[in-house]
Scaffold this active site. Sequence first.
Site, PDB file in Angstrom:
ATOM      1  N   GLU A  81      86.568 -61.948  15.039  1.00 41.20           N
ATOM      2  CA  GLU A  81      87.340 -60.707  15.205  1.00 41.20           C
ATOM      3  C   GLU A  81      88.727 -60.975  15.794  1.00 41.20           C
ATOM      4  OE1 GLU A  81      85.328 -57.691  17.507  1.00 41.20           O
ATOM      5  OE2 GLU A  81      86.968 -56.253  17.258  1.00 41.20           O
ATOM      6  N   LYS A 260      79.974 -53.171  24.409  1.00 43.47           N
ATOM      7  CA  LYS A 260      80.374 -53.995  23.256  1.00 43.47           C
ATOM      8  C   LYS A 260      81.657 -54.744  23.597  1.00 43.47           C
ATOM      9  CE  LYS A 260      82.154 -55.191  19.097  1.00 43.47           C
ATOM     10  NZ  LYS A 260      83.469 -55.798  18.840  1.00 43.47           N
ATOM     11  N   ASP A 276      72.089 -69.274  23.178  1.00 39.84           N
ATOM     12  CA  ASP A 276      71.346 -68.265  22.411  1.00 39.84           C
ATOM     13  C   ASP A 276      71.908 -66.883  22.762  1.00 39.84           C
ATOM     14  OD1 ASP A 276      69.496 -66.486  21.369  1.00 39.84           O
ATOM     15  OD2 ASP A 276      67.788 -67.796  21.804  1.00 39.84           O
ATOM     16  N   HIS A 373      95.430 -54.119  18.370  1.00 42.49           N
ATOM     17  CA  HIS A 373      94.348 -54.636  17.523  1.00 42.49           C
ATOM     18  C   HIS A 373      94.778 -54.681  16.059  1.00 42.49           C
ATOM     19  CE1 HIS A 373      90.147 -55.479  16.565  1.00 42.49           C
ATOM     20  NE2 HIS A 373      90.287 -54.644  15.539  1.00 42.49           N
TER      21      HIS A 373
HETATM   22  P1  NAD Z   1      64.419 -77.366  25.676  1.00 41.38           P
HETATM   23  O1  NAD Z   1      63.140 -77.122  24.967  1.00 41.38           O
HETATM   24  O2  NAD Z   1      65.340 -78.360  25.042  1.00 41.38           O
HETATM   25  O3  NAD Z   1      64.068 -77.825  27.185  1.00 41.38           O
HETATM   26  C1  NAD Z   1      65.024 -78.309  28.075  1.00 41.38           C
HETATM   27  C2  NAD Z   1      64.762 -79.790  28.318  1.00 41.38           C
HETATM   28  O4  NAD Z   1      65.824 -80.320  29.110  1.00 41.38           O
HETATM   29  C3  NAD Z   1      63.463 -80.025  29.088  1.00 41.38           C
HETATM   30  O5  NAD Z   1      62.781 -81.099  28.508  1.00 41.38           O
HETATM   31  C4  NAD Z   1      63.952 -80.415  30.490  1.00 41.38           C
HETATM   32  O6  NAD Z   1      63.069 -81.286  31.162  1.00 41.38           O
HETATM   33  C5  NAD Z   1      65.258 -81.136  30.141  1.00 41.38           C
HETATM   34  N1  NAD Z   1      66.256 -81.234  31.235  1.00 41.38           N
HETATM   35  C6  NAD Z   1      67.029 -82.321  31.457  1.00 41.38           C
HETATM   36  N2  NAD Z   1      67.870 -82.104  32.474  1.00 41.38           N
HETATM   37  C7  NAD Z   1      67.636 -80.847  32.913  1.00 41.38           C
HETATM   38  C8  NAD Z   1      68.228 -80.036  33.922  1.00 41.38           C
HETATM   39  N3  NAD Z   1      69.230 -80.487  34.709  1.00 41.38           N
HETATM   40  N4  NAD Z   1      67.799 -78.764  34.077  1.00 41.38           N
HETATM   41  C9  NAD Z   1      66.808 -78.272  33.295  1.00 41.38           C
HETATM   42  N5  NAD Z   1      66.191 -79.005  32.320  1.00 41.38           N
HETATM   43  C10 NAD Z   1      66.618 -80.278  32.125  1.00 41.38           C
HETATM   44  O7  NAD Z   1      65.260 -76.024  25.860  1.00 41.38           O
HETATM   45  P2  NAD Z   1      64.898 -74.691  26.624  1.00 41.38           P
HETATM   46  O8  NAD Z   1      66.053 -74.420  27.522  1.00 41.38           O
HETATM   47  O9  NAD Z   1      63.536 -74.716  27.228  1.00 41.38           O
HETATM   48  O10 NAD Z   1      64.869 -73.610  25.461  1.00 41.38           O
HETATM   49  C11 NAD Z   1      66.065 -73.120  24.909  1.00 41.38           C
HETATM   50  C12 NAD Z   1      65.880 -72.844  23.442  1.00 41.38           C
HETATM   51  O11 NAD Z   1      64.770 -71.958  23.235  1.00 41.38           O
HETATM   52  C13 NAD Z   1      67.067 -72.177  22.818  1.00 41.38           C
HETATM   53  O12 NAD Z   1      67.407 -72.871  21.654  1.00 41.38           O
HETATM   54  C14 NAD Z   1      66.556 -70.784  22.458  1.00 41.38           C
HETATM   55  O13 NAD Z   1      67.224 -70.287  21.326  1.00 41.38           O
HETATM   56  C15 NAD Z   1      65.099 -71.051  22.190  1.00 41.38           C
HETATM   57  N6  NAD Z   1      64.132 -69.934  22.262  1.00 41.38           N
HETATM   58  C16 NAD Z   1      64.461 -68.685  22.724  1.00 41.38           C
HETATM   59  C17 NAD Z   1      63.506 -67.687  22.782  1.00 41.38           C
HETATM   60  C18 NAD Z   1      63.877 -66.338  23.339  1.00 41.38           C
HETATM   61  O14 NAD Z   1      64.925 -66.197  23.905  1.00 41.38           O
HETATM   62  N7  NAD Z   1      63.036 -65.312  23.201  1.00 41.38           N
HETATM   63  C19 NAD Z   1      62.193 -67.962  22.376  1.00 41.38           C
HETATM   64  C20 NAD Z   1      61.884 -69.250  21.936  1.00 41.38           C
HETATM   65  C21 NAD Z   1      62.854 -70.239  21.902  1.00 41.38           C
END
Ligand code: NAD
Length: 381
Positions: A81, A260, A276, A373
């Site tokens: 946008e 928005k 996300d 805009h």
């Molecule tokens: P992920 O599965 O990659 O987990 C994070 C990893 O990073 C873990 O293994 C953790 O041990 C590691 N890590 C390393 N250093 C870290 C630090 N300093 N702090 C925290 N963790 C550390 O990712 P996630 O964050 O668990 O999940 C995010 C994803 O899930 C996004 O892609 C999202 O779109 C998706 N998702 C979203 C939904 C929802 O919002 N409803 C549902 C399902 C999945």
Amino acid sequence: MKNKSSRLSGFHRLSMRTRQKEIAQFAKDASIAPLLDGGLSDELCDRFVENAIGRFALPLGVATNFLINGQEYVVPMAVEEPSVIAAASNAARMVRASGGFIATLPRSNTVAQIELRNATQSLLTLKGEIPEIIRMANDTQPQLVQLGGGVVDVVLRENVGGPARHVVHLVVNCLDAMGANMVNTMAEAVAPFLAMRCGATPGLKILSNLADQRLVRAECRVAFLHLKRNGFGGEDVAKGVAAASAFAEADPWRAATHNKGIFNGIDPVLVATGNDWRAVEAGGHAFAVQEGQYKPLATWHIEDTHLIGKLEMPMAVGIVGGASKAHPAAAKCLEIMGIESAAELAVVVASAGLASNLAALSALSTEGIQAGHMRLHSRRV
Ligand code: NAD
């Protein structure tokens, strides 16, 4: 790099090539190669999504002038946008003249929900089992626990929507990750144990996107003299913004458009950093309506000779996990900003949201939104 001024006067008049050179100086290795071609190889596309057939480009720009908690940021924004980036930069310029944004994210807790159906026993039978529940959940995330995160609380909610449903919340400190996958894994790991203990059938096991234990707060105090624009005095602009805020507080139709405008600043930064944005949108809107009426996520009022803006909303973002490190362009955008923690990213995103809100309300309260805009929009059409 956060000492390097983000007040890049005249940046918008430069050629794209010169802008690229200027911004490369904010990167550690003075290279922004992944931003020039989008950063995604065929192989990465195939790893990111199913049935990949290509890539979909969005323009990436940087909002300049951001001073947040005394640190300088140029803020990458991926958005289709026109006028969003100009508006955010312009508002950030007014705010920095009055000392910049002050913002915090006190906690990085994400909640996982475990639904228990038709339990034969009270949830209170689980009270003595809480240390075991925490151990079982934490065992699935050794790295998170080793870094200092993990389950910080277990909340037992009986009779949710009726006696046939109990819900257990695992409250998890996700540190620098958004945490959805981690907490979903935890929820699935403990659900059979919880169900067995209260004679229930396990139902859903997944995070809540109403991230009300991950609230970011951003604030700015802008002196009237820094608000004057296009023949309108600063005090008049401030009064107009405060009145527009009152309108949004009173009326959900207006509040939706007000919010928005806030997401105009938030979503492009989330996209540029591989976060996300659907999750943050869902959390923001659920939070906005928690008191029964859909409310503005940021409000404005006047104190003496200043306009005060305050934003509060859930901000579940990560700098590890998800696409944030895996997407080369997202990783480069985080590097350009010098982001070192998810909390730091959250305060930048929130400040971009508050800046966008100020830009929209100050235009709406004076010459109207269309003048600026449509001038920028007409370049596209
Ligand atoms: P992920 O599965 O990659 O987990 C994070 C990893 O990073 C873990 O293994 C953790 O041990 C590691 N890590 C390393 N250093 C870290 C630090 N300093 N702090 C925290 N963790 C550390 O990712 P996630 O964050 O668990 O999940 C995010 C994803 O899930 C996004 O892609 C999202 O779109 C998706 N998702 C979203 C939904 C929802 O919002 N409803 C549902 C399902 C999945």
